[in-house]
Design a protein around this motif. Structure first.
Motif, PDB file in Angstrom:
ATOM      1  N   PHE A 192      -1.106  -7.841   6.901  1.00 46.03           N
ATOM      2  CA  PHE A 192      -2.637  -7.928   6.572  1.00 46.03           C
ATOM      3  C   PHE A 192      -3.548  -7.410   7.769  1.00 46.03           C
ATOM      4  N   GLU A 193      -3.162  -7.746   8.939  1.00 46.59           N
ATOM      5  CA  GLU A 193      -4.052  -7.183  10.018  1.00 46.59           C
ATOM      6  C   GLU A 193      -3.808  -5.592  10.119  1.00 46.59           C
ATOM      7  N   PHE A 194      -2.599  -5.210   9.957  1.00 44.62           N
ATOM      8  CA  PHE A 194      -2.181  -3.612  10.199  1.00 44.62           C
ATOM      9  C   PHE A 194      -2.915  -2.834   9.123  1.00 44.62           C
ATOM     10  N   THR A 195      -2.927  -3.612   7.768  1.00 45.41           N
ATOM     11  CA  THR A 195      -3.272  -2.794   6.617  1.00 45.41           C
ATOM     12  C   THR A 195      -4.873  -2.746   6.656  1.00 45.41           C
ATOM     13  N   ASN A 196      -5.289  -3.909   6.883  1.00 41.82           N
ATOM     14  CA  ASN A 196      -6.650  -4.126   6.960  1.00 41.82           C
ATOM     15  C   ASN A 196      -7.541  -3.274   7.993  1.00 41.82           C
ATOM     16  N   ARG A 197      -6.785  -2.902   8.997  1.00 40.01           N
ATOM     17  CA  ARG A 197      -7.321  -2.125  10.214  1.00 40.01           C
ATOM     18  C   ARG A 197      -7.484  -0.833   9.944  1.00 40.01           C
ATOM     19  N   GLN A 198      -6.051  -0.413   9.191  1.00 36.88           N
ATOM     20  CA  GLN A 198      -6.345   1.082   8.825  1.00 36.88           C
ATOM     21  C   GLN A 198      -7.405   1.448   7.832  1.00 36.88           C
ATOM     22  N   MET A 199      -7.647   0.621   6.772  1.00 36.23           N
ATOM     23  CA  MET A 199      -8.552   0.672   5.758  1.00 36.23           C
ATOM     24  C   MET A 199      -9.949   0.683   6.405  1.00 36.23           C
ATOM     25  N   ILE A 200     -10.096  -0.326   7.333  1.00 39.57           N
ATOM     26  CA  ILE A 200     -11.479  -0.237   7.872  1.00 39.57           C
ATOM     27  C   ILE A 200     -11.835   0.815   8.638  1.00 39.57           C
ATOM     28  N   MET A 201     -10.881   1.341   9.522  1.00 36.76           N
ATOM     29  CA  MET A 201     -11.201   2.499  10.295  1.00 36.76           C
ATOM     30  C   MET A 201     -11.546   3.834   9.287  1.00 36.76           C
ATOM     31  N   THR A 202     -10.649   3.941   8.160  1.00 34.19           N
ATOM     32  CA  THR A 202     -10.940   5.033   7.053  1.00 34.19           C
ATOM     33  C   THR A 202     -12.420   4.694   6.614  1.00 34.19           C
ATOM     34  N   CYS A 203     -12.614   3.819   6.207  1.00 39.77           N
ATOM     35  CA  CYS A 203     -13.810   3.415   5.474  1.00 39.77           C
ATOM     36  C   CYS A 203     -15.001   3.806   6.406  1.00 39.77           C
ATOM     37  N   HIS A 204     -15.054   3.258   7.385  1.00 38.63           N
ATOM     38  CA  HIS A 204     -16.230   3.117   8.567  1.00 38.63           C
ATOM     39  C   HIS A 204     -16.477   4.359   9.398  1.00 38.63           C
ATOM     40  N   MET A 205     -15.406   5.306   9.364  1.00 41.17           N
ATOM     41  CA  MET A 205     -15.302   6.207  10.184  1.00 41.17           C
ATOM     42  C   MET A 205     -15.527   7.716   9.303  1.00 41.17           C
ATOM     43  N   GLY A 206     -16.010   7.352   8.094  1.00 33.05           N
ATOM     44  CA  GLY A 206     -16.641   8.244   7.405  1.00 33.05           C
ATOM     45  C   GLY A 206     -15.587   9.375   6.640  1.00 33.05           C
ATOM     46  N   LEU A 220     -13.325  16.094  22.830  1.00 34.38           N
ATOM     47  CA  LEU A 220     -13.704  14.894  23.771  1.00 34.38           C
ATOM     48  C   LEU A 220     -15.073  14.133  23.739  1.00 34.38           C
ATOM     49  N   GLN A 221     -15.872  14.909  23.134  1.00 33.78           N
ATOM     50  CA  GLN A 221     -17.274  14.710  22.666  1.00 33.78           C
ATOM     51  C   GLN A 221     -17.483  13.430  21.674  1.00 33.78           C
ATOM     52  N   ARG A 222     -16.366  13.719  20.484  1.00 35.51           N
ATOM     53  CA  ARG A 222     -16.039  12.912  19.582  1.00 35.51           C
ATOM     54  C   ARG A 222     -15.201  11.751  19.736  1.00 35.51           C
ATOM     55  N   TRP A 223     -14.459  11.746  20.883  1.00 34.47           N
ATOM     56  CA  TRP A 223     -13.687  10.705  21.300  1.00 34.47           C
ATOM     57  C   TRP A 223     -14.507   9.930  22.237  1.00 34.47           C
ATOM     58  N   GLU A 224     -15.575  10.202  22.765  1.00 31.05           N
ATOM     59  CA  GLU A 224     -16.336   9.645  23.889  1.00 31.05           C
ATOM     60  C   GLU A 224     -16.489   8.011  23.823  1.00 31.05           C
ATOM     61  N   GLN A 225     -16.914   7.706  22.476  1.00 29.60           N
ATOM     62  CA  GLN A 225     -17.357   6.206  22.162  1.00 29.60           C
ATOM     63  C   GLN A 225     -16.385   5.837  21.202  1.00 29.60           C
ATOM     64  N   ALA A 226     -15.469   6.587  20.822  1.00 26.34           N
ATOM     65  CA  ALA A 226     -14.515   6.251  19.617  1.00 26.34           C
ATOM     66  C   ALA A 226     -13.500   5.134  19.560  1.00 26.34           C
ATOM     67  N   THR A 227     -13.347   4.863  18.319  1.00 30.36           N
ATOM     68  CA  THR A 227     -12.285   3.707  18.190  1.00 30.36           C
ATOM     69  C   THR A 227     -10.887   4.145  17.867  1.00 30.36           C
ATOM     70  N   VAL A 228     -10.730   5.292  17.223  1.00 26.37           N
ATOM     71  CA  VAL A 228      -9.293   5.974  16.986  1.00 26.37           C
ATOM     72  C   VAL A 228      -9.652   7.607  17.308  1.00 26.37           C
ATOM     73  N   GLU A 229      -8.575   8.299  17.522  1.00 28.74           N
ATOM     74  CA  GLU A 229      -8.831   9.697  17.864  1.00 28.74           C
ATOM     75  C   GLU A 229      -8.383  10.672  16.631  1.00 28.74           C
ATOM     76  N   ASP A 230      -7.580  10.110  15.753  1.00 25.58           N
ATOM     77  CA  ASP A 230      -6.968  10.927  14.859  1.00 25.58           C
ATOM     78  C   ASP A 230      -7.878  11.117  13.517  1.00 25.58           C
ATOM     79  N   LEU A 231      -8.554  10.066  13.276  1.00 32.40           N
ATOM     80  CA  LEU A 231      -9.658  10.328  12.082  1.00 32.40           C
ATOM     81  C   LEU A 231     -10.747  11.268  12.341  1.00 32.40           C
ATOM     82  N   ASN A 232     -11.401  11.179  14.039  1.00 33.01           N
ATOM     83  CA  ASN A 232     -12.344  11.946  14.407  1.00 33.01           C
ATOM     84  C   ASN A 232     -11.624  13.283  14.390  1.00 33.01           C
TER      85      ASN A 232
END
Length: 405
Positions: free
Chosen positions: A269-283, A224-236
């Motif tokens: 493009f919106e879906f696949t870019n979103r997936q990769m952007i989240m993967t890249c910038h969420m560590g 819950l601390q990791r999710w507190e200000q997060a975009t997505v839950e699964d990568l966290n």
């Protein structure tokens, strides 16, 4: 050695690395299907977040009531308030479905825009339910509203959690195009290839549409601390499992199916870019960097090798080595599909779809490389009608609603 030969040889080396990855997943899947485990039936909470409603959603929702699980389980559907006065369209439908089901309930989460909350709407929905779970819940399972699951989904997902070295389990995701327009096929191969990245290695990730973990992991992993200000839950959750030195266990027969139709290039493009952007910038650097290094050079090498091949007609190189490259990609995707459970592969319409969609594999590889490159320069995404900026793995900025175009 001339330039065209170097390009072609480099492409073949990258393809060999891809095949090795697919093969690793293939052999893991075979071993996992032969593994027998003692019965394990803890009390489970299934959390199913909802956004929108259609006939398929109703069918998917009802499938949760039919789970073949020997232990106790409770289903918590959750959607969100809307504009401070109403609610998402799914809310009355969910209430109607659960009124005669004693082990199911519906929650209404606050709207993140109206309440100025620093997280995505899906994350808020999940937190709303988790904070109200009964004390006797031992395992929490998650499933998306737009997926179709089998009757043994819960049993398969929960059983490996009896092993204390496993922090979370995850099922596969399979896109099943109902129409064979080219963008839908490209998207399906883009998604379905990702099952080749799941196994018993460090690339395995938690997917929010089908996963589970023991309730004690909420505290151990500081979920819950990791999710507190997060975009997505699964990568966290993926990062949390690794931080506590536990394993993410892929369950190959636990596949959730998403039916798609008439997808447009803009949607893809919106879906696949979103997936990769989240993967890249969420560590999750390894997954993003792997896509960049493996897919982007290979995609450009396939295209770039064509003029060199044409120039080399009549020489010792010729066109054949280049023509073989997309053929190998098609064969690689076919091998990847061998990981699918038998019940799915034997469905007649699935067989036909796989037979057609495999020819979109070279284009999906190219798209994945472009997505990985684009992610380096973009942190903003649109998801569920809301625009977000990903600031870090655990922090996002909610930028506001997006007007329908």
């Amino acid at each position: 050695m001339n330039t065209s030969i170097i390009i072609i040889l480099t492409t073949y080396v990258l393809f060999i690395l891809e095949v090795l990855l697919i093969s690793q997943s293939f052999f893991y899947t075979r071993r996992e299907r032969k593994t027998e485990r003692p019965s394990y039936t803890p009390t489970v909470a299934i959390i199913a977040p909802h956004y929108g409603w259609d006939d398929a959603t109703a069918e998917h929702t009802e499938s949760l009531f039919q789970q073949d699980y020997d232990g106790d389980f409770r289903i918590y559907f959750v959607t969100h308030d809307n504009d401070g006065t109403g609610h998402d369209v799914s809310y009355p439908h969910l209430q109607q479905l659960v009124k005669d089901v004693p082990h199911a309930d519906v929650f209404l989460a606050p709207n993140i825009i109206d309440n100025n909350l620093p997280r995505s709407q899906k994350v808020q929905n999940l937190i709303t339910v988790i904070e109200k779970l009964p004390q006797d819940i031992e395992v929490i399972a998650f499933v998306d509203a737009d997926v179709s699951i089998q009757k043994d989904w819960l049993k398969l997902l929960v059983s490996p959690l009896q092993d204390q070295s496993i922090g979370a389990t995850v099922g596969g995701r399979f896109y099943f195009p109902q129409t064979w327009n080219f963008p839908s096929l490209v998207e399906a191969t883009w998604v379905n290839f990702q099952m080749a990245l799941q196994g018993d290695h460090w690339l395995t990730m938690v997917w929010g549409g089908s996963n589970a973990f023991r309730r004690e992991f909420l505290e151990k992993g500081q979920i819950l601390q990791r999710w507190e200000q997060a975009t997505v839950e699964d990568l966290n959750t993926t990062r949390a499992v690794r931080d506590v030195k536990r394993k993410i266990h892929f369950v190959p027969d636990c596949v959730a199916v998403t039916r798609t139709s008439n997808r447009t290039w803009r949607q893809i493009f919106e879906f696949t870019n979103r997936q990769m952007i989240m993967t890249c910038h969420m560590g999750l650097w390894a997954q993003w960097f792997g896509s960049l290094i493996l897919f982007l050079p290979k995609a450009f090498l396939v295209i770039g090798s064509i003029p060199f091949a044409i120039l080399s007609i009549g020489t010792q190189t010729g066109l054949l080595p280049v023509v073989l490259i997309p053929i190998f990609e098609v064969l690689g995707f076919r091998l990847c599909c061998r990981n699918l459970p038998l019940w799915l592969r034997e469905m007649p319409k699935v067989q036909d779809t796989l037979r057609i969609s495999k020819y979109a594999a070279p284009f999906s590889i190219f798209l994945a490389g472009i997505n990985a490159f684009y992610a380096m320069f973009q942190r903003k995404i649109v998801w569920g009608g809301v625009r977000y900026e990903i600031l870090s793995a655990t922090t996002c900025k909610v930028l506001g609603r997006v007007k329908d175009k």
